[in-house]
Each structure stands twice: as structure tokens, then as C-alpha cells.
Scaffold this motif. Structure first.
Motif, PDB file in Angstrom:
ATOM      1  N   SER A 102       0.844  -1.192   0.000  1.00 39.23           N
ATOM      2  CA  SER A 102       0.000   0.000   0.000  1.00 39.23           C
ATOM      3  C   SER A 102       0.878   1.240   0.000  1.00 39.23           C
ATOM      4  N   PHE A 103       0.287   2.321  -0.473  1.00 41.26           N
ATOM      5  CA  PHE A 103       0.995   3.591  -0.554  1.00 41.26           C
ATOM      6  C   PHE A 103       0.002   4.705  -0.279  1.00 41.26           C
ATOM      7  N   PHE A 104       0.568   5.847   0.059  1.00 39.52           N
ATOM      8  CA  PHE A 104      -0.296   6.993   0.326  1.00 39.52           C
ATOM      9  C   PHE A 104       0.262   8.219  -0.371  1.00 39.52           C
ATOM     10  N   MET A 152      -4.822  10.475  -0.699  1.00 35.33           N
ATOM     11  CA  MET A 152      -5.308   9.241  -1.321  1.00 35.33           C
ATOM     12  C   MET A 152      -4.516   8.057  -0.791  1.00 35.33           C
ATOM     13  N   SER A 153      -5.191   6.901  -0.771  1.00 32.85           N
ATOM     14  CA  SER A 153      -4.541   5.642  -0.443  1.00 32.85           C
ATOM     15  C   SER A 153      -4.543   4.764  -1.691  1.00 32.85           C
ATOM     16  N   VAL A 154      -3.470   4.015  -1.887  1.00 33.45           N
ATOM     17  CA  VAL A 154      -3.366   3.140  -3.058  1.00 33.45           C
ATOM     18  C   VAL A 154      -3.083   1.734  -2.558  1.00 33.45           C
ATOM     19  N   LEU A 198       3.338  14.700  -0.838  1.00 35.93           N
ATOM     20  CA  LEU A 198       4.276  13.739  -0.264  1.00 35.93           C
ATOM     21  C   LEU A 198       3.854  12.320  -0.617  1.00 35.93           C
ATOM     22  N   CYS A 199       4.791  11.566  -1.141  1.00 34.73           N
ATOM     23  CA  CYS A 199       4.575  10.150  -1.404  1.00 34.73           C
ATOM     24  C   CYS A 199       5.008   9.392  -0.149  1.00 34.73           C
ATOM     25  N   VAL A 200       4.203   8.442   0.303  1.00 37.45           N
ATOM     26  CA  VAL A 200       4.455   7.803   1.590  1.00 37.45           C
ATOM     27  C   VAL A 200       4.339   6.290   1.473  1.00 37.45           C
ATOM     28  N   LEU A 201       5.307   5.615   2.038  1.00 40.28           N
ATOM     29  CA  LEU A 201       5.371   4.161   1.969  1.00 40.28           C
ATOM     30  C   LEU A 201       5.392   3.604   3.383  1.00 40.28           C
ATOM     31  N   PRO A 202       4.465   2.736   3.769  1.00 34.73           N
ATOM     32  CA  PRO A 202       4.537   2.127   5.097  1.00 34.73           C
ATOM     33  C   PRO A 202       5.544   0.991   5.112  1.00 34.73           C
TER      34      PRO A 202
END
Lengths: 113, 112
Positions: free
Chosen positions: B32-34, B48-50, B87-91
């Protein structure tokens, strides 16, 4: 209203004077985290907590302490602040960070002189 | 250590145009990504969530390309109020730290 509340919003202090930034969330989230944001460096994690009494270091923990005695509160403690800790600080919480991401507090702008 | 790379910009775009920017990542296991939006000196807010191949919400479309390890954000009919840093965000988890890896952001300026 579901939210993460940080206090204070702005703080100017002197080197070496202990301070605490409070963070509280009303969403019953298990995960909480502290970030600092500096120009050119982006957001960097200081400490995180997966539940009450469970805390661990993030990427830049030096000079900071945290505690998680209650689920809703996650204070950030600077025992002896230094000028290099001048930054914008964000507290965040999440029900499931992999699925929902984090909800952020409004930020604390700290200046250490 | 999981890394997320973004073009810092700024992207100067006329109002009404379509703009797209990418974010590349190095952890191929991410599910998942945000995308977060951050206005100047304010907190990041989830945009947004992907979770799979992509997501669409009004004028915003996020797409995931697992083979090339990038996600994109497309904004159609851009508004002045879209001016912000994205901002691109990776958990991620494990390895001594846990939480979200943030890209440094792409600065978007919508011009009248």
C-alpha cells in the motif's frame, strides 16, 4: 471531532532547559509517532509507540525521550534542548498505518536559542 | 532501509491544466501507498490511499506500477487551491524503525 492535539503550537526556549511537547488523540489509536521536519530533509521519525508502555526509536532519536503511559497520550521530552533541535515537530496516530496511514497533529514549531 | 524518491519541483502549472508527478520506491514488498498533501507550515493531510493498481477520487488519480516500482499522482483541471507540496508515503515495519517512509515532496504551484 476526531483529532490529534499537540501543545504548544509555538515554543522558543533556551539551550538546556527541559521541555515537554504534549500529544493527545481521541480516536483510540494504538499507534503513535513523533516526526520532525526540516528544510531539505523532509519528515523523519523520532520515536514511535505500538501500544501502551511499548515505545521504540525511529531514525533520529538522539536527544529525545517519550513515554506512553496511557493510550491517548504520547509526550515528547527534550531533557536538554540544543539549537540543532530547532525544527517543526508533528505527532501522529493511526489505527493501522499500513492501511489508513497517519493522522497528524497541527505541529509544534520549536526554536532553541 | 526503505527509500522513497520524488522530484522536488517546483512544478509551475497554469490553472485548468493536467499535471502528473511520480514517486519511485525501493521496497518491492510494499502493498500500500499513500499520497499526502502538505500546505506551507501545516500538517500533512491524507489525500489518497493506493492498495492495488490504483485509485481515483474526483480530479485525482493515483496509479501503481509494481514492475517499475513507482506510483503516480495525476491532477486534472487543476485549481489554485491545489498549490501545495505532495508527499509520497510508503509504510514499512521492522529493521529497528516502524512507521511510514516519506518522500521529501513535490512542490506544485498552480498559476492563474
Amino acid at each position: 471531532e476526531a483529532q490529534v492535539t499537540q501543545n504548544p503550537r509555538y515554543l522558543i526556549t533556551v539551550t538546556g532547559k527541559k521541555l515537554t511537547v504534549t500529544c493527545s488523540q481521541n480516536m483510540n489509536h494504538e499507534y503513535m509517532s513523533w516526526y520532525r521536519q526540516d528544510p531539505g530533509l523532509g519528515l523523519r521519525q523520532i520515536y514511535y509507540s505500538m501500544n501502551v508502555e511499548v515505545t521504540d526509536k525511529g531514525d533520529v532519536p538522539e536527544g529525545y525521550k517519550v513515554s506512553r503511559k496511557e493510550k491517548r497520550n504520547f509526550p515528547l521530552i527534550l531533557e536538554s534542548p540544543s539549537p540543532n533541535q530547532t525544527s517543526l515537530y508533528f505527532c501522529a496516530s493511526s489505527l493501522s498505518r499500513g492501511r489508513y496511514g497517519y493522522t497528524f497533529g497541527s505541529g509544534t514549531r520549536l526554536t532553541v536559542v | 532501509r526503505k527509500e522513497v524518491e520524488q522530484d522536488p519541483g517546483p512544478f509551475n502549472v497554469p490553472e485548468g491544466a493536467t499535471v502528473a508527478f511520480n514517486c519511485t520506491y525501493s521496497n518491492s514488498a510494499s502493498q500500500s501507498f499513500f499520497w499526502y498533501r502538505q500546505d506551507c507550515r501545516k500538517e500533512p493531510k491524507l489525500l489518497m490511499s493506493v492498495y492495488s493498481s490504483g485509485n481515483e477520487d474526483g480530479r485525482f488519480t493515483a496509479q501503481l506500477n509494481r514492475a517499475s516500482q513507482y506510483i503516480s499522482l495525476l491532477i486534472r483541471d487543476s485549481k489554485l487551491s491545489d498549490s501545495a507540496t505532495y508527499l509520497c508515503v510508503l509504510p514499512y515495519s521492522g529493521g529497528g524503525a516502524d512507521g511510514l517512509t516519506f518522500g521529501k515532496g513535490t512542490h506544485l504551484i498552480i498559476q492563474p
